[in-house]
Design an enzyme around this catalytic site. Structure first.
Site, mmCIF file in Angstrom:
data_model
loop_
_atom_site.group_PDB
_atom_site.id
_atom_site.type_symbol
_atom_site.label_atom_id
_atom_site.label_comp_id
_atom_site.label_asym_id
_atom_site.label_seq_id
_atom_site.Cartn_x
_atom_site.Cartn_y
_atom_site.Cartn_z
ATOM 1 N N PHE A 173 0.678 -1.171 0.162
ATOM 2 C CA PHE A 173 -0.050 0.022 -0.130
ATOM 3 C C PHE A 173 0.918 1.204 0.009
ATOM 4 O O PHE A 173 1.640 1.215 1.031
ATOM 5 C CB PHE A 173 -1.040 -0.113 1.327
ATOM 6 C CG PHE A 173 -1.658 1.351 1.394
ATOM 7 C CD1 PHE A 173 -2.771 1.287 0.530
ATOM 8 C CD2 PHE A 173 -1.482 2.377 2.077
ATOM 9 C CE1 PHE A 173 -3.824 2.449 0.330
ATOM 10 C CE2 PHE A 173 -2.053 3.551 1.958
ATOM 11 C CZ PHE A 173 -3.289 3.485 1.138
ATOM 12 N N ASP B 77 9.374 2.624 1.890
ATOM 13 C CA ASP B 77 8.127 3.510 2.167
ATOM 14 C C ASP B 77 8.109 3.080 4.117
ATOM 15 O O ASP B 77 7.609 2.145 4.355
ATOM 16 C CB ASP B 77 6.801 2.816 1.673
ATOM 17 C CG ASP B 77 5.777 3.618 2.053
ATOM 18 O OD1 ASP B 77 5.613 4.455 3.219
ATOM 19 O OD2 ASP B 77 4.607 3.591 1.202
ATOM 20 N N LYS C 88 2.973 10.143 8.428
ATOM 21 C CA LYS C 88 2.150 9.607 9.466
ATOM 22 C C LYS C 88 2.793 10.319 10.932
ATOM 23 O O LYS C 88 2.320 11.536 11.277
ATOM 24 C CB LYS C 88 1.764 8.317 9.586
ATOM 25 C CG LYS C 88 0.976 7.843 8.600
ATOM 26 C CD LYS C 88 0.291 6.450 8.797
ATOM 27 C CE LYS C 88 -0.795 5.977 7.720
ATOM 28 N NZ LYS C 88 -0.398 5.589 6.380
HETATM 29 C C1 LIG Z 1 -0.749 5.672 5.294
HETATM 30 C C2 LIG Z 1 0.387 5.335 4.270
HETATM 31 C C3 LIG Z 1 0.410 5.934 2.957
HETATM 32 C C4 LIG Z 1 -0.288 7.180 2.484
HETATM 33 O O1 LIG Z 1 -0.168 8.193 3.500
HETATM 34 P P1 LIG Z 1 -1.491 9.232 3.042
HETATM 35 O O2 LIG Z 1 -0.946 10.373 4.318
HETATM 36 O O3 LIG Z 1 -2.759 8.747 3.573
HETATM 37 O O4 LIG Z 1 -1.473 9.842 1.931
HETATM 38 C C5 LIG Z 1 1.351 5.553 2.065
HETATM 39 N N1 LIG Z 1 2.318 4.423 2.677
HETATM 40 C C6 LIG Z 1 2.015 3.693 3.730
HETATM 41 C C7 LIG Z 1 2.963 2.587 4.152
HETATM 42 C C8 LIG Z 1 1.020 3.975 4.437
HETATM 43 O O5 LIG Z 1 0.903 3.440 5.666
#
Ligand SMILES: *Cc1c(COP(=O)(O)O)cnc(C)c1O
Length: 404
Positions: free
Chosen positions: A138, A225, A254
């Site tokens: 994701f 990521d 986050k």
């Molecule tokens: C939440 C998340 C995203 C997306 O972040 P947003 O701030 O919602 O755009 C991307 N990669 C990972 C691993 C995430 O947990």
């Protein structure tokens, strides 16, 4: 009987319905506790999806933000922003990377990473650069990041997808090596160090080391990521540090602002100078309020030794869950690291969200059948015990029910 009141049926009729929401609204919080508008109290084991690193109403974060709001909230990237340099320097010090681009969300950090990889490829003379991504990944919901994401539910209805992604299973270095032999257009490997939305699936240490070596051999970028698993959550600043490697590109978001929207992509020597003026930008990214939130969050994490706390509370939760669920039919696995914990059941368990809330506990269920815990990093030992005490009987009762 009167017709159902449409407002009661949907208390947010003017908001696009992008989420299946629980029928509760939070009004305020203190530490790891939050209260809803009806005065009910909850233990927050979700932290706004790994966002509220310092919990709620932190006594050293809130005054810093108030001070910053009174000085200046926003200015343009047309000017120097000293707080950007301060936060970037700290992130570089903690990660071993060289330069940082600031944005406001996780998907934007990942977009920047994808653009860096493509520019890296074009500079090497590769006209159609491709990026290796993982099954169950994701990376966000923009068109490019949902193309990099592996979940068909997230992609359905939004085609055509962005091209240039090649998918391999997570923890299958041999599959990436085989792509290396057959596809000369690959420029990067892009994965979550611990998959979040996909069900709390960690990349193994050998995988991370193997991909690091592969990227070095191939002159590819290793892009990790860490939007969800970074910023101290696993007990190190960044989850890949457990493998003793350094990526070339690392998107963050986050938890970095402890609730203030912020995103960042940090880059090492191969990618730190790819962007030149005009190549990339954002109106909000790097604004003084978000930067102050980032600087203060990292400072408090250091002062209060929250990495050690995340590791200790994580170990406490893990062993309590292993003791309670070990050998229990229906619990398939307990995974994660530090305060990023997934408990996989053998059946969809979205029903637990409301039951946990009724028991005063906020958590999440992801990938249909994985209970996900992402509490604030300030969680104390008594609060960790409380999570266990609330959750274990709910799960046991749920598993004892006949399957629907
Ligand atoms: C939440 C998340 C995203 C997306 O972040 P947003 O701030 O919602 O755009 C991307 N990669 C990972 C691993 C995430 O947990």
């Amino acid at each position: 009987m009167n017709a159902p009141d449409p407002v009661a049926a949907n208390p947010m009729p003017h908001v696009m319905s992008t989420y299946a929401r629980l029928p509760l609204a939070l009004s305020h919080g203190q530490g790891c506790r939050v209260w809803d508008t009806r005065g009910r109290r909850y233990l927050d084991a979700l932290a706004g999806i790994a966002v509220s690193t310092l919990g709620h109403n932190h006594p050293r974060l809130v005054p810093a933000l108030q001070d910053q709001i009174a000085r200046i909230i926003h200015c343009s990237n047309y000017y120097e922003v000293p707080l950007q340099e301060q936060l970037a320097a700290r992130l570089c010090e903690l990660s071993g990377l060289e330069s940082v681009f600031f944005c406001s969300t996780g998907l934007e950090a990942n977009e920047a990473a994808i653009k860096l990889a493509r520019k890296f490829g074009h500079q090497k003379g590769i006209q159609r650069p491709e990026i290796i991504v993982c099954e169950k990944a994701f990376h966000g919901r923009s068109i490019a990041t949902l193309s990099a994401t592996a979940n068909p539910k997230i992609q359905e209805g939004f085609g055509p997808l962005v091209e240039g992604f090649v998918r391999v299973p997570l923890n299958d270095v041999a599959a990436a090596e085989s792509v290396a032999r057959s596809n000369p257009n690959v420029v990067a490997v892009f994965l979550e160090t611990i998959q979040g939305e996909g069900g709390i699936n960690p990349a193994r240490i050998e995988t991370l080391q193997g991909l690091r070596a592969l990227c070095d051999r191939q002159d590819w970028l290793l892009m990790l990521d860490e939007v969800q698993c970074g910023i101290g959550r696993t007990g190190k600043w960044f989850a890949h540090q457990w493998a003793g490697i350094v990526p070339d590109v690392m998107p963050l978001a986050k938890g970095l602002g402890s609730g203030v929207p912020i995103g960042a992509v940090a880059a090492g020597p191969r990618a730190a100078r790819l962007f030149q003026p005009g190549n990339h930008g954002t109106t909000f990214g790097g604004n003084p309020l978000a930067m102050r939130a980032g600087v203060q969050t990292l400072a408090i994490m250091t002062e209060d030794r929250l990495l050690e706390n995340a590791a200790a509370r994580g170990a406490q939760l893990r062993s309590a869950f292993e003791a309670a669920f070990g050998g229990l039919p229906g619990v398939k696995d307990i995974r994660g690291g530090g305060l990023m914990i997934g408990i996989e059941l053998d059946r969809p368990c979205g029903a637990l969200l409301q039951r946990a809330a009724d028991a005063g506990l906020l958590l999440s269920v992801t990938a249909d059948s994985v209970i996900r815990l992402l509490p604030p990093l300030i969680l104390d030992a008594a609060e960790a015990d409380e999570i266990v005490t609330a959750l274990v009987p709910l799960v046991k009762a749920f598993l004892a029910e006949p399957r629907p």
